[in-house]
Design a protein around this motif. Structure first.
Motif, PDB file in Angstrom:
ATOM      1  N   GLU A 298       0.827  -1.369   0.199  1.00  0.00           N
ATOM      2  CA  GLU A 298      -0.174   0.138  -0.075  1.00  0.00           C
ATOM      3  C   GLU A 298       0.725   1.213  -0.249  1.00  0.00           C
ATOM      4  N   MET A 299       2.420   1.287   0.769  1.00  0.00           N
ATOM      5  CA  MET A 299       3.245   2.235   0.814  1.00  0.00           C
ATOM      6  C   MET A 299       3.251   2.802  -0.891  1.00  0.00           C
ATOM      7  N   MET A 300       4.151   1.356  -1.482  1.00  0.00           N
ATOM      8  CA  MET A 300       4.358   1.673  -3.053  1.00  0.00           C
ATOM      9  C   MET A 300       3.634   2.353  -3.313  1.00  0.00           C
ATOM     10  N   LEU A 301       2.287   1.386  -3.673  1.00  0.00           N
ATOM     11  CA  LEU A 301       0.925   2.088  -4.379  1.00  0.00           C
ATOM     12  C   LEU A 301       0.941   3.985  -4.219  1.00  0.00           C
ATOM     13  N   SER A 302       1.216   3.878  -2.877  1.00  0.00           N
ATOM     14  CA  SER A 302       0.070   5.004  -2.978  1.00  0.00           C
ATOM     15  C   SER A 302       1.878   6.165  -2.964  1.00  0.00           C
ATOM     16  N   LEU A 303       3.351   6.017  -2.962  1.00  0.00           N
ATOM     17  CA  LEU A 303       3.838   6.936  -3.638  1.00  0.00           C
ATOM     18  C   LEU A 303       3.914   7.131  -5.506  1.00  0.00           C
ATOM     19  N   CYS A 304       3.235   5.639  -5.911  1.00  0.00           N
ATOM     20  CA  CYS A 304       3.162   5.687  -7.426  1.00  0.00           C
ATOM     21  C   CYS A 304       2.133   7.021  -7.550  1.00  0.00           C
ATOM     22  N   MET A 305       1.468   6.818  -6.754  1.00  0.00           N
ATOM     23  CA  MET A 305      -0.708   7.904  -7.006  1.00  0.00           C
ATOM     24  C   MET A 305       0.268   9.424  -6.729  1.00  0.00           C
ATOM     25  N   LEU A 306       1.382   9.727  -6.066  1.00  0.00           N
ATOM     26  CA  LEU A 306       1.732  10.779  -5.590  1.00  0.00           C
ATOM     27  C   LEU A 306       2.529  10.896  -6.204  1.00  0.00           C
ATOM     28  N   VAL A 307       3.325  10.226  -7.100  1.00  0.00           N
ATOM     29  CA  VAL A 307       4.280  10.627  -8.376  1.00  0.00           C
ATOM     30  C   VAL A 307       3.196  10.978  -9.280  1.00  0.00           C
ATOM     31  N   ALA A 308       2.185  10.056  -9.362  1.00  0.00           N
ATOM     32  CA  ALA A 308       1.829  11.012 -11.071  1.00  0.00           C
ATOM     33  C   ALA A 308       0.773  11.523 -10.608  1.00  0.00           C
ATOM     34  N   THR A 309      -0.398  12.157  -9.421  1.00  0.00           N
ATOM     35  CA  THR A 309      -0.954  12.985  -9.627  1.00  0.00           C
ATOM     36  C   THR A 309      -0.421  14.505  -9.697  1.00  0.00           C
ATOM     37  N   PHE A 310       0.999  14.650  -9.272  1.00  0.00           N
ATOM     38  CA  PHE A 310       2.127  15.214  -8.891  1.00  0.00           C
ATOM     39  C   PHE A 310       2.248  16.181  -9.995  1.00  0.00           C
ATOM     40  N   SER A 311       2.877  14.710 -10.998  1.00  0.00           N
ATOM     41  CA  SER A 311       3.484  14.826 -12.852  1.00  0.00           C
ATOM     42  C   SER A 311       2.236  15.758 -13.982  1.00  0.00           C
ATOM     43  N   ILE A 312       0.863  14.991 -12.994  1.00  0.00           N
ATOM     44  CA  ILE A 312      -0.687  15.723 -13.826  1.00  0.00           C
ATOM     45  C   ILE A 312      -0.840  16.953 -13.361  1.00  0.00           C
ATOM     46  N   PHE A 313      -0.597  17.446 -12.243  1.00  0.00           N
ATOM     47  CA  PHE A 313      -1.204  19.285 -11.535  1.00  0.00           C
ATOM     48  C   PHE A 313       0.153  19.597 -12.539  1.00  0.00           C
ATOM     49  N   TRP A 314       1.561  19.224 -13.272  1.00  0.00           N
ATOM     50  CA  TRP A 314       2.599  20.341 -13.326  1.00  0.00           C
ATOM     51  C   TRP A 314       2.115  20.460 -14.409  1.00  0.00           C
ATOM     52  N   ILE A 315       2.042  18.969 -14.998  1.00  0.00           N
ATOM     53  CA  ILE A 315       1.179  19.322 -16.417  1.00  0.00           C
ATOM     54  C   ILE A 315       0.506  20.919 -16.680  1.00  0.00           C
ATOM     55  N   LYS A 316      -0.747  20.058 -15.885  1.00  0.00           N
ATOM     56  CA  LYS A 316      -2.268  20.824 -16.255  1.00  0.00           C
ATOM     57  C   LYS A 316      -1.990  22.003 -16.282  1.00  0.00           C
ATOM     58  N   TYR A 317      -1.936  22.666 -14.578  1.00  0.00           N
ATOM     59  CA  TYR A 317      -1.171  23.639 -15.067  1.00  0.00           C
ATOM     60  C   TYR A 317       0.011  24.365 -14.331  1.00  0.00           C
ATOM     61  N   LYS A 318       1.172  24.346 -15.876  1.00  0.00           N
ATOM     62  CA  LYS A 318       1.615  24.412 -15.850  1.00  0.00           C
ATOM     63  C   LYS A 318       3.001  24.891 -15.201  1.00  0.00           C
ATOM     64  N   TRP A 319       2.815  24.062 -13.731  1.00  0.00           N
ATOM     65  CA  TRP A 319       3.704  24.838 -12.756  1.00  0.00           C
ATOM     66  C   TRP A 319       5.445  24.704 -13.230  1.00  0.00           C
ATOM     67  N   LYS A 320       5.588  26.217 -13.142  1.00  0.00           N
ATOM     68  CA  LYS A 320       7.492  26.590 -13.208  1.00  0.00           C
ATOM     69  C   LYS A 320       7.073  27.338 -12.141  1.00  0.00           C
ATOM     70  N   ASN A 321       7.252  27.804 -11.566  1.00  0.00           N
ATOM     71  CA  ASN A 321       7.766  28.628 -10.066  1.00  0.00           C
ATOM     72  C   ASN A 321       8.336  28.116  -9.443  1.00  0.00           C
ATOM     73  N   PHE A 322       9.008  27.112  -8.857  1.00  0.00           N
ATOM     74  CA  PHE A 322       9.147  26.739  -7.707  1.00  0.00           C
ATOM     75  C   PHE A 322       9.518  28.103  -6.587  1.00  0.00           C
ATOM     76  N   ASP A 323      10.059  28.971  -6.611  1.00  0.00           N
ATOM     77  CA  ASP A 323       9.947  30.315  -5.790  1.00  0.00           C
ATOM     78  C   ASP A 323       9.044  29.719  -5.076  1.00  0.00           C
ATOM     79  N   LEU A 324       7.583  29.605  -5.442  1.00  0.00           N
ATOM     80  CA  LEU A 324       6.492  29.744  -4.214  1.00  0.00           C
ATOM     81  C   LEU A 324       6.702  28.876  -3.185  1.00  0.00           C
ATOM     82  N   LEU A 325       7.891  28.011  -3.709  1.00  0.00           N
ATOM     83  CA  LEU A 325       7.545  27.281  -2.546  1.00  0.00           C
ATOM     84  C   LEU A 325       8.619  27.488  -0.778  1.00  0.00           C
ATOM     85  N   TYR A 326       9.231  28.648  -1.072  1.00  0.00           N
ATOM     86  CA  TYR A 326       9.333  29.599  -0.608  1.00  0.00           C
ATOM     87  C   TYR A 326       9.286  30.948  -0.540  1.00  0.00           C
ATOM     88  N   ARG A 327       8.530  31.755  -0.804  1.00  0.00           N
ATOM     89  CA  ARG A 327       8.408  33.059  -1.009  1.00  0.00           C
ATOM     90  C   ARG A 327       6.753  33.081  -1.472  1.00  0.00           C
TER      91      ARG A 327
END
Length: 327
Positions: A298-327
């Motif tokens: 279940e842990m491995m499946l969860s990690l795969c889901m997290l990676v897949a979900t982040f990848s989809i968000f990154w592509i769909k919402y065009k996340w490029k500004n990683f400075d948002l993680l800091y400021r």
């Protein structure tokens, strides 16, 4: 200084280095004194710990009536919230458990509105309105991935799944879950990825370290769950920490809680509707009963889901500004 100058002075924007709209909303709305955060958290913890302590009294009486001895309760206090062990209808126990989150959320909102003079939107999103489409996209995406992984588990280990479907009882559970799981997950998201994250960012002048801190607290708050004994402290802690870290990161990248709230809500709702087991925190009249849980799988499946979900968000919402993680 005349009245006109005073008005102009009060309308000046808050001076801050934050570019992240969500972190900026935290520092620019209401009042943010340390003692205000302390008082509001005390209010919330009063609901989270004191109110359940009051519930233990009638539950303890019921436990003694059905033959649960004191030694068993001392060994595992969670037995007092086990509907099957106390011979209580699961739907009644669901209402009892969810009442804890309702009371806690109400006390927290009192602190937010009366002490901080903030509104609910200020700890939900950095935007003028709650973005419903993002909530539903996060919800549907995570729900789809969960159902898909549950199907994989079912076909790979069919013997572990027992059909436990009872339509009248299931409908009762479904109604309760549809009403109260959004409240429960909203409260947790506001507390960890909203209010506390914003508060810590004000003191620490950045967002990433507060995400790590809130993920740690999120994990520790779940260490009393019954699955800890089944999976072990390390595995359970790692799961909750990575899940909390993921939700915190997407909150900063998207400058609001909508996606995180949708994912968290879908996670608790879908899992509880479809499956229940001896280590389930929320025991409902689910569709399937699971005999045993494979924590590593279940842990491995969860990690795969997290990676897949982040990848989809990154592509769909065009996340490029990683400075948002800091400021």
């Amino acid at each position: 200084m005349n009245l006109k100058d005073q008005i102009t002075e009060s309308e000046k924007p808050v001076q801050t280095e934050f570019k992240n709209k969500f972190l900026l909303k935290g520092i620019s709305s209401g009042y943010n004194k340390f003692y205000m955060y302390a008082l509001t958290i005390v209010l919330a913890l009063t609901g989270y710990f004191l109110y359940p302590s009051l519930l233990l009294i009638p539950l303890f009486v019921r436990a003694k009536e059905v033959g649960v001895d004191t030694a068993e309760i001392k060994a595992n206090a969670n037995v007092l919230f086990n509907a099957d062990r106390l011979v209580i209808d699961r739907n009644i126990m669901l209402l009892i458990v969810f009442s804890i989150f309702v009371v806690t959320l109400i006390l927290f909102l009192i602190g937010l509105y009366k002490i901080h003079k903030k509104n609910l939107l200020s700890v939900l999103t950095g935007f003028p309105r709650f973005r419903k489409r993002k909530f539903w996209f996060g919800f549907m995406l995570w729900a789809s991935l969960l159902i898909f992984t549950l199907m994989i588990q079912y076909f790979l280990d069919t013997e572990n799944f027992t059909l436990a479907f009872d339509l009248p009882k299931f409908l009762g559970s479904l109604a309760i879950l549809l009403v109260f799981i959004p409240i429960q997950t909203l409260w947790e998201e506001i507390l960890f990825r909203g209010y506390t994250l914003q508060g810590l960012s004000i003191g620490l002048k950045q967002g990433l370290f507060p995400v790590l801190i809130t993920s740690l607290i999120f994990s520790l708050m779940h260490m009393s769950n019954p699955e800890v004994k089944e999976y072990g402290i390390f595995s359970t802690f790692f799961y909750y920490f990575t899940f909390g870290l993921f939700l915190g990161i997407i909150t900063l990248m998207d400058e609001g809680l909508e996606l995180a709230f949708g994912i968290h809500c879908a996670n608790n709702l879908i899992v509880t509707i479809f499956t229940t087991s001896k280590v389930s925190v929320l025991k409902a009249y689910s569709i399937f009963a699971i005999e045993y849980n494979n924590g590593m799988a279940e842990m491995m499946l969860s990690l795969c889901m997290l990676v897949a979900t982040f990848s989809i968000f990154w592509i769909k919402y065009k996340w490029k500004n990683f400075d948002l993680l800091y400021r």
